[in-house]
Design a protein around this motif. Sequence first.
Motif, PDB file in Angstrom:
ATOM      1  N   LEU A 101       0.831  -1.200   0.000  1.00  0.00           N
ATOM      2  CA  LEU A 101       0.000   0.000   0.000  1.00  0.00           C
ATOM      3  C   LEU A 101       0.867   1.252   0.000  1.00  0.00           C
ATOM      4  CD1 LEU A 101      -2.743   1.373   0.182  1.00  0.00           C
ATOM      5  CD2 LEU A 101      -2.650   1.086   2.669  1.00  0.00           C
ATOM      6  N   GLY A 102       1.935   1.238   0.784  1.00  0.00           N
ATOM      7  CA  GLY A 102       2.824   2.398   0.847  1.00  0.00           C
ATOM      8  C   GLY A 102       3.441   2.722  -0.496  1.00  0.00           C
ATOM      9  N   ARG A 103       3.872   1.691  -1.228  1.00  0.00           N
ATOM     10  CA  ARG A 103       4.469   1.921  -2.549  1.00  0.00           C
ATOM     11  C   ARG A 103       3.431   2.460  -3.532  1.00  0.00           C
ATOM     12  NH1 ARG A 103       7.200  -2.998  -1.315  1.00  0.00           N
ATOM     13  NH2 ARG A 103       5.587  -4.175  -2.433  1.00  0.00           N
ATOM     14  N   HIS A 104       2.213   1.954  -3.434  1.00  0.00           N
ATOM     15  CA  HIS A 104       1.152   2.423  -4.340  1.00  0.00           C
ATOM     16  C   HIS A 104       0.846   3.901  -4.095  1.00  0.00           C
ATOM     17  CE1 HIS A 104      -2.422   2.381  -6.822  1.00  0.00           C
ATOM     18  NE2 HIS A 104      -3.147   2.807  -5.803  1.00  0.00           N
ATOM     19  N   LEU A 105       0.702   4.277  -2.848  1.00  0.00           N
ATOM     20  CA  LEU A 105       0.409   5.678  -2.528  1.00  0.00           C
ATOM     21  C   LEU A 105       1.566   6.582  -2.918  1.00  0.00           C
ATOM     22  CD1 LEU A 105      -1.306   5.198   0.956  1.00  0.00           C
ATOM     23  CD2 LEU A 105      -2.416   5.754  -1.218  1.00  0.00           C
ATOM     24  N   GLN A 106       2.784   6.087  -2.721  1.00  0.00           N
ATOM     25  CA  GLN A 106       3.957   6.872  -3.102  1.00  0.00           C
ATOM     26  C   GLN A 106       4.004   7.065  -4.611  1.00  0.00           C
ATOM     27  OE1 GLN A 106       7.718   5.161  -1.813  1.00  0.00           O
ATOM     28  NE2 GLN A 106       8.540   7.191  -1.405  1.00  0.00           N
ATOM     29  N   ALA A 107       3.636   6.030  -5.374  1.00  0.00           N
ATOM     30  CA  ALA A 107       3.621   6.142  -6.829  1.00  0.00           C
ATOM     31  C   ALA A 107       2.579   7.154  -7.302  1.00  0.00           C
ATOM     32  CB  ALA A 107       3.344   4.776  -7.449  1.00  0.00           C
ATOM     33  N   LEU A 108       1.480   7.265  -6.559  1.00  0.00           N
ATOM     34  CA  LEU A 108       0.458   8.248  -6.906  1.00  0.00           C
ATOM     35  C   LEU A 108       0.851   9.663  -6.485  1.00  0.00           C
ATOM     36  CD1 LEU A 108      -2.832   6.372  -5.856  1.00  0.00           C
ATOM     37  CD2 LEU A 108      -1.875   6.602  -8.152  1.00  0.00           C
ATOM     38  N   GLY A 109       1.886   9.770  -5.657  1.00  0.00           N
ATOM     39  CA  GLY A 109       2.268  11.082  -5.138  1.00  0.00           C
ATOM     40  C   GLY A 109       1.358  11.563  -4.037  1.00  0.00           C
ATOM     41  N   ALA A 110       0.676  10.619  -3.367  1.00  0.00           N
ATOM     42  CA  ALA A 110      -0.297  10.967  -2.325  1.00  0.00           C
ATOM     43  C   ALA A 110       0.379  10.974  -0.959  1.00  0.00           C
ATOM     44  CB  ALA A 110      -1.451   9.976  -2.337  1.00  0.00           C
ATOM     45  N   ASP A 111       0.605  12.157  -0.415  1.00  0.00           N
ATOM     46  CA  ASP A 111       1.174  12.299   0.929  1.00  0.00           C
ATOM     47  C   ASP A 111       0.032  12.210   1.932  1.00  0.00           C
ATOM     48  OD1 ASP A 111       2.614  12.827   3.178  1.00  0.00           O
ATOM     49  OD2 ASP A 111       3.096  14.910   2.672  1.00  0.00           O
ATOM     50  N   VAL A 112      -0.380  10.987   2.217  1.00  0.00           N
ATOM     51  CA  VAL A 112      -1.567  10.787   3.051  1.00  0.00           C
ATOM     52  C   VAL A 112      -1.331  11.202   4.493  1.00  0.00           C
ATOM     53  CG1 VAL A 112      -2.534   8.982   1.591  1.00  0.00           C
ATOM     54  CG2 VAL A 112      -0.909   8.364   3.385  1.00  0.00           C
ATOM     55  N   ALA A 113      -0.068  11.183   4.939  1.00  0.00           N
ATOM     56  CA  ALA A 113       0.209  11.582   6.320  1.00  0.00           C
ATOM     57  C   ALA A 113      -0.183  13.040   6.555  1.00  0.00           C
ATOM     58  CB  ALA A 113       1.682  11.357   6.644  1.00  0.00           C
ATOM     59  N   SER A 114       0.177  13.908   5.626  1.00  0.00           N
ATOM     60  CA  SER A 114      -0.183  15.325   5.771  1.00  0.00           C
ATOM     61  C   SER A 114      -1.679  15.530   5.598  1.00  0.00           C
ATOM     62  CB  SER A 114       0.580  16.163   4.746  1.00  0.00           C
ATOM     63  OG  SER A 114       0.217  15.798   3.420  1.00  0.00           O
ATOM     64  N   CYS A 115      -2.348  14.607   4.913  1.00  0.00           N
ATOM     65  CA  CYS A 115      -3.783  14.728   4.651  1.00  0.00           C
ATOM     66  C   CYS A 115      -4.601  14.549   5.922  1.00  0.00           C
ATOM     67  CB  CYS A 115      -4.185  13.701   3.599  1.00  0.00           C
ATOM     68  SG  CYS A 115      -5.944  13.642   3.209  1.00  0.00           S
ATOM     69  N   VAL A 116      -4.132  13.676   6.822  1.00  0.00           N
ATOM     70  CA  VAL A 116      -4.967  13.331   7.984  1.00  0.00           C
ATOM     71  C   VAL A 116      -4.318  13.630   9.322  1.00  0.00           C
ATOM     72  CG1 VAL A 116      -6.141  11.495   6.715  1.00  0.00           C
ATOM     73  CG2 VAL A 116      -4.064  10.951   8.003  1.00  0.00           C
ATOM     74  N   PHE A 117      -3.087  14.102   9.341  1.00  0.00           N
ATOM     75  CA  PHE A 117      -2.367  14.164  10.612  1.00  0.00           C
ATOM     76  C   PHE A 117      -3.044  15.088  11.619  1.00  0.00           C
ATOM     77  CE2 PHE A 117       0.925  14.975  13.675  1.00  0.00           C
ATOM     78  CZ  PHE A 117       1.532  13.734  13.796  1.00  0.00           C
ATOM     79  N   VAL A 118      -3.474  16.247  11.178  1.00  0.00           N
ATOM     80  CA  VAL A 118      -4.099  17.186  12.120  1.00  0.00           C
ATOM     81  C   VAL A 118      -5.376  16.597  12.700  1.00  0.00           C
ATOM     82  CG1 VAL A 118      -5.233  19.424  12.323  1.00  0.00           C
ATOM     83  CG2 VAL A 118      -3.071  19.237  11.092  1.00  0.00           C
ATOM     84  N   GLN A 119      -6.242  16.055  11.845  1.00  0.00           N
ATOM     85  CA  GLN A 119      -7.515  15.525  12.320  1.00  0.00           C
ATOM     86  C   GLN A 119      -7.334  14.285  13.195  1.00  0.00           C
ATOM     87  OE1 GLN A 119      -9.445  14.960   8.490  1.00  0.00           O
ATOM     88  NE2 GLN A 119     -10.672  16.796   8.777  1.00  0.00           N
ATOM     89  N   TRP A 120      -6.378  13.444  12.848  1.00  0.00           N
ATOM     90  CA  TRP A 120      -6.219  12.188  13.574  1.00  0.00           C
ATOM     91  C   TRP A 120      -5.380  12.345  14.829  1.00  0.00           C
ATOM     92  CZ3 TRP A 120      -5.287   7.609   9.622  1.00  0.00           C
ATOM     93  CH2 TRP A 120      -6.405   7.511   8.788  1.00  0.00           C
ATOM     94  N   PHE A 121      -4.292  13.077  14.748  1.00  0.00           N
ATOM     95  CA  PHE A 121      -3.327  13.076  15.849  1.00  0.00           C
ATOM     96  C   PHE A 121      -3.398  14.329  16.716  1.00  0.00           C
ATOM     97  CE2 PHE A 121      -1.708  10.026  12.805  1.00  0.00           C
ATOM     98  CZ  PHE A 121      -1.335   8.965  13.618  1.00  0.00           C
ATOM     99  N   LEU A 122      -3.598  15.489  16.133  1.00  0.00           N
ATOM    100  CA  LEU A 122      -3.736  16.693  16.954  1.00  0.00           C
ATOM    101  C   LEU A 122      -5.118  16.772  17.590  1.00  0.00           C
ATOM    102  CD1 LEU A 122      -1.904  19.577  15.052  1.00  0.00           C
ATOM    103  CD2 LEU A 122      -1.150  18.288  17.038  1.00  0.00           C
ATOM    104  N   CYS A 123      -6.139  16.330  16.854  1.00  0.00           N
ATOM    105  CA  CYS A 123      -7.495  16.305  17.403  1.00  0.00           C
ATOM    106  C   CYS A 123      -7.847  14.963  18.022  1.00  0.00           C
ATOM    107  CB  CYS A 123      -8.504  16.655  16.311  1.00  0.00           C
ATOM    108  SG  CYS A 123      -8.278  18.293  15.597  1.00  0.00           S
ATOM    109  N   LEU A 124      -6.911  14.021  18.000  1.00  0.00           N
ATOM    110  CA  LEU A 124      -7.093  12.701  18.638  1.00  0.00           C
ATOM    111  C   LEU A 124      -8.355  12.004  18.138  1.00  0.00           C
ATOM    112  CD1 LEU A 124      -5.978  13.446  22.316  1.00  0.00           C
ATOM    113  CD2 LEU A 124      -4.600  12.996  20.275  1.00  0.00           C
ATOM    114  N   PHE A 125      -8.587  12.071  16.827  1.00  0.00           N
ATOM    115  CA  PHE A 125      -9.687  11.388  16.146  1.00  0.00           C
ATOM    116  C   PHE A 125     -11.071  11.958  16.474  1.00  0.00           C
ATOM    117  CE2 PHE A 125      -6.384   8.100  15.833  1.00  0.00           C
ATOM    118  CZ  PHE A 125      -6.471   7.799  14.481  1.00  0.00           C
TER     119      PHE A 125
END
Length: 298
Positions: A101-125
Amino acid sequence: KDLPRTLASQPCMQQGGEGRVALRRVLAAFALHNPGVGYTQGMNFVAAVLLMHAPSEEEAFYCLVSVVEDVLPAYYAQDMSATQVDQLMFGSLLRRELPTLGRHLQALGADVASCVFVQWFLCLFVNCLPLDGCLRVWDIAFRHRSVAPFFQVALALFATYGPALLVAKDMLDAFQVVQAMAPLTQDMGHLVHIARSQFVHVDDDLLEELREEVWPEVARNMAERAQLIEGVKQQPRHGSNLWQSMTSSSSSSSTGGGHAAEGGKVSVVKKLLARLDKVRSSASGSEPAPITPSAAAA
């Protein structure tokens, strides 16, 4: 301005509700208690949920202090350095634990960590997972006084919705799936089981090891950003000098009289109108009637 957006669906947090007033007091008290952190993004959601479940406003305040200073140390710091490190580290962790999955997302250029980090980790879900499911994750994290359970749950979400992500054709498709994963999760028992079985080895020691690997890149990015900010700070002074030189040269060139300046303006207008005629003719395939400056002014 964040207060109206905080758990607005809850009656106690709506305009005039006791919860919103209490939330303002708790956040203000924390800012006074820890001026080095003050108030930062995401803290309002955490404090609001604590207020909804703590026996008193005072206990909610002390719970917030423990979360910010013990469970998530440096996450809410003003320089956000720890957040940048863990955001980059989560991307590395995702490729390590789910390599296909990581290689597939990397090939798409999708930085998913930046997409969800604030909502998931700063707001604790909060506002992502159903509230009862969110609290189950909180129970595990607070019991162990560790951020690791949040990473375990995040990995479990990617493992659960991996098949949908693997058929994503582009970055936009991937981001849409990632944004929908947590809200669509209803079976929290299954999600927690995956998190605490398949990814139980993702503990504080492993996270710290990965943080050390990504820190040089974060430090380099922060240094480059600091240089850029310094350059921007210097820009207004240079821009003012440039503007003064342009206006002074314009004044000197117009000393030949107002007719010369007016003629220069007209020539510029003619050039613009000629370019517009050319664009119109190429679009229509026919020669249009020329537009005169007087017609344009009308």
